[in-house]
Design a protein around this motif. Structure first.
Motif: not given
Lengths: 516, 516
Positions: A457-458, A460-461, A463-466, B23, B31-32, B34-35, B42, B44, B420, B424
């Motif tokens: 995934x890109x 942008x995706x 990033x939201x999980x890290x 999320x 989230x997916x 967003x691609x 987005x 975080x 944070x 970011x």
């Protein structure tokens, strides 16, 4: 005696002598009354989710309720996630939510909100106290209600708190839960049936007496024993009958239960998937097709029902228990396996593990199976931000026992100020932050819900999980709240840090870098 | 196109192109997506209260809604306090709460809770979306509803999000609020009456057009203009008509209103005390006896109503405005006065001040009255933990303007992880933490509610109002989240730190030690 004094007197006279508090203006008389009721211990939290999580951890280890003091609707909101966990843990808790004075409500002042509606979503008992003369009796009713393993919420208007006329109340004891003879008979028949029978333990059956009874039944009948995924308080380790937990991910849990023809629920709910997934082969209901479910007992009284069953079906049978068996202290790179082995090698006697380690701590249960007997508190309701507050409450409840708080990095940030309360109260808590720099569970779940591999995934995706960019520095965060802290990058460093933390009194934080 | 893609497409097609998100599993398809919808930004947050507070700050400065993405009931709970503030600010916001899949709800999985009930306490509009084909239309309805200055909450089950059949929706515009001719007539009569008339401005009347109209009316009729205590967005400084704010403490607010015979409400609520107090002379209703209240307009349309009134009563009158007038940069000890003067001396052009400075920042409004024109965002709902998240949202909304976040120490700890997100997103935010080591407001309130002087109380009482033991170290906390930080002990040090922070891009934190 004003309402607040009657409240505190009722609390301490009936065994509620710890209050986790984040007060505001409407609670000032409660605070002032602390001078008059010196046997109440008030513990300040800098955020309400710390107070509610601490009361949960306290109740799990003390076996009786703490009080929580919250400020109006927003304070209740801030505490709601950990109240949700406490509700799912079936722990007793008495929550006092201060409100505007009764005559002030109708003016819809800026902090006015619907406390009653929000409280009802997590409480088994909600009551709005309207007269100072009723405070004591209402507080007693709240304590009694909490004894059913519920959150009892008393909404206390400021004028009811400050006005004279308070009278302390007395709690009438709750009857013990009755063992259901029909349910025992049905479970006994299932255990005698010869089919594959699983006893799923939860509630009060996950401590030594309940586990021993379940293990005796297994020994006598060939049944298997499993523990619910997120037990409130699981006793385990050397000398305690071992029980595997139902795995969090539904597909693995389904494998654990496959082929069962009878499922006996001893304090546990019928097993369901934590989440639903688009995969049509991923069921919500984890009971295998053709399996009969036998509800034996609810969370209270499950151990007693199992004991009755064991006396009937397994007379004279002794439950097998694991011997002490610790791994060597490992050396080298720090990963999930070496972290778990280090913990298992060094866990002190009689420890309490508060487990919000999520993915990164997955190897700890196996590694610690032969460690000295210990209790494990888990994320019963799935609302993250529970671990560090619950560690506060556990350490207040059992000050002579070492508390090990296994804390995932992402989840740590919801209630990080619990560290300050740990420092202020000089609590004997060792926190290991398992730093993998990500919401790792969400990377897995992204795949589970049918989204292509996260790595494809890109940015942008992902990033939201890290949690990187910037990296969190938990050593600085801890030191900023008065907790001594160090970072470790190898198993040796972790071992050295753990030895030191377990030896020195007071809280310590170890940031375990698992990125490798 | 699945439901999540239809949702995001509807958002960006209708001007909602920022989402503050925390999320979980049930939001993975959002989230997916967003691609697929690259124009959605987005952001975080590591805690939901940061996301909701940021959406509030964003809406105040952008004048349009951001989306917020929350995970189930506990996520909503964590965001609730800042949703309360946003509700009281009458800002538009579109909140998406992910929920379990529709077929999974009945299994009462561990994270199941009554989202609808909690959402209803803060939302003007709540809807549970049940079919992927409806997501676009429901999202459009949410955006439309938010335009009334309300929180619109869309509850989105995971399967509705992941299933195909999504269709983007279109928002039909809301009509502009209509000026009430009868209300204008009544206000005009009051202004002509010769009695002491106060125009209380709030809502959209606290920006330049509304303030100018109110000031013209004052100039023409002798009326006084006051601003509600906690305006959503107050424009002030050189070139903007000056308006004093109603004071937080009821006894002082009552003095400001004493003798008024007419009170015109232009976007403001009728004034009430923030809290009630035991003192029988402390009223809840701050309207003086014998004063007639004239509701001119609600929060939307208040500026337009004032302009119509000014055109009628003050034709050709020009509103007086303050000239630029800054104090010298002070030297010496750092206290409330020298801090305020330093801020006033160095405030950049076109700044946005997010004010959660509470007691320690009390001198700032007077000091900055002649500073370059700036906006001030305030704690509309009284739920602390608003400032640092709102600064995030403001900086995202107006990236070319410097944001100054004045943050009390106690309140900072509720949503500290906003730092944070500031790091970011490289947001141009200068945070001054006003460190006085206490919940100072509660020390005052303890006396206000009739409790003897805090200093005469036992340690057990004062401990609950103090942040010391251990002291918080905001420099370490900020650095732990990637924000450069320094501590200042004198006015000179503060000035140097402020100059540097205002010059360098990205976030900075200055811990101002006010203990002396």
């Amino acid at each position: 005696m004003n309402g607040a004094q009657a409240l505190l007197t009722t609390f301490v006279d009936n065994g509620v002598d710890v209050c986790f508090a984040n007060p505001g203006t409407s609670e000032m008389h409660f605070v002032a009354a602390l001078d008059d009721v010196p046997s109440m211990r008030a513990v300040l939290a800098l955020f309400e989710g710390v107070a509610t999580g601490a009361a949960d951890g306290y109740a799990r280890m003390a076996g009786r309720p703490a009080a929580v003091l919250l400020h109006l609707g927003p304070g209740l909101g801030n505490g709601l996630a950990n109240l949700h966990n406490a509700k799912r843990a079936h722990v007793p808790m008495v929550t006092v939510v201060g409100d505007h004075a009764t005559h002030h409500k109708r003016f819809d002042a800026p902090l006015e909100s619907d406390i009653d509606a929000v409280a009802a979503t997590v409480s088994g008992w909600v009551h709005r106290c309207m007269r100072p003369g009723d405070v004591g009796a209402d507080a007693a009713a709240a304590i009694r209600a909490s004894g059913r393993g519920e959150i009892a919420t008393l909404i206390l208007p400021a004028d009811v708190s400050w006005s004279d006329g308070g009278v302390p109340g007395t709690v009438s004891p709750l009857p013990d839960p009755v063992v259901d003879a029909d349910a025992v008979r049905a479970a006994a028949a299932a255990l005698r049936s010869g089919g594959r029978t699983v006893i799923l333990v939860g509630g009060d059956a996950t401590r030594r007496p309940g586990l021993t009874a379940a293990a005796r039944l297994a020994e006598a009948t060939g049944a298997e024993v499993l523990c619910e995924t997120f037990p409130t308080r699981l006793e385990r380790g050397a000398g305690v009958p071992a029980v595997p937990r139902l795995i969090y991910f539904a597909k693995f849990a389904a494998q654990q239960l496959a082929g069962a023809t009878h499922l006996i629920l001893a304090g546990a709910r019928s097993p369901v998937s934590f989440f639903a997934y688009p995969d049509p082969d991923s069921p919500s209901d984890l009971v295998p097709a053709g399996c009969t479910v036998h509800p034996l007992a609810g969370p209270r009284g499950a151990a007693a029902a199992l004991q009755q069953l064991a006396d009937e079906l397994a007379p004279g049978i002794v439950a097998p228990v694991p011997d002490i068996a610790r791994p060597e202290v490992p050396t080298g790179a720090l990963d999930a396996a070496s972290l778990a082995a280090t913990v298992a090698a060094l866990l002190p006697e009689d420890a309490v593990i508060v487990d919000e380690s999520n993915t990164a701590g997955a190897a700890v249960p196996d590694a610690t199976a032969g460690a000295p007997a210990h209790d494990v508190l888990t994320l019963t309701g799935g609302a993250i931000g529970y671990g560090m507050p619950a560690a506060v409450g556990a350490a207040v409840a059992v000050p002579d026992r070492p508390v090990l708080s296994l804390q995932a990095d992402g989840s740590a940030m919801y209630t990080i100020s619990a560290l300050w309360t740990q420092a202020r109260e000089s609590l004997d808590i060792t926190t290991i932050v398992l730093n993998n720099g990500a919401y790792q569970i969400l990377r897995w779940e992204l795949a589970n819900v049918g989204v292509a591999e996260p790595h494809s995934r890109g940015r942008r995706v992902t990033d939201l999980l890290e949690l990187g960019n910037p990296d969190l520095d938990f050593v600085k965060l801890a030191e900023g709240m008065g907790v001594p802290a160090r970072r470790v990058n190898t198993a040796e460093e972790l071992a050295a840090a753990l030895r030191e933390a377990f030896t020195e009194p007071g809280p310590h934080l170890i940031e375990a870098m698992l990125r490798a």
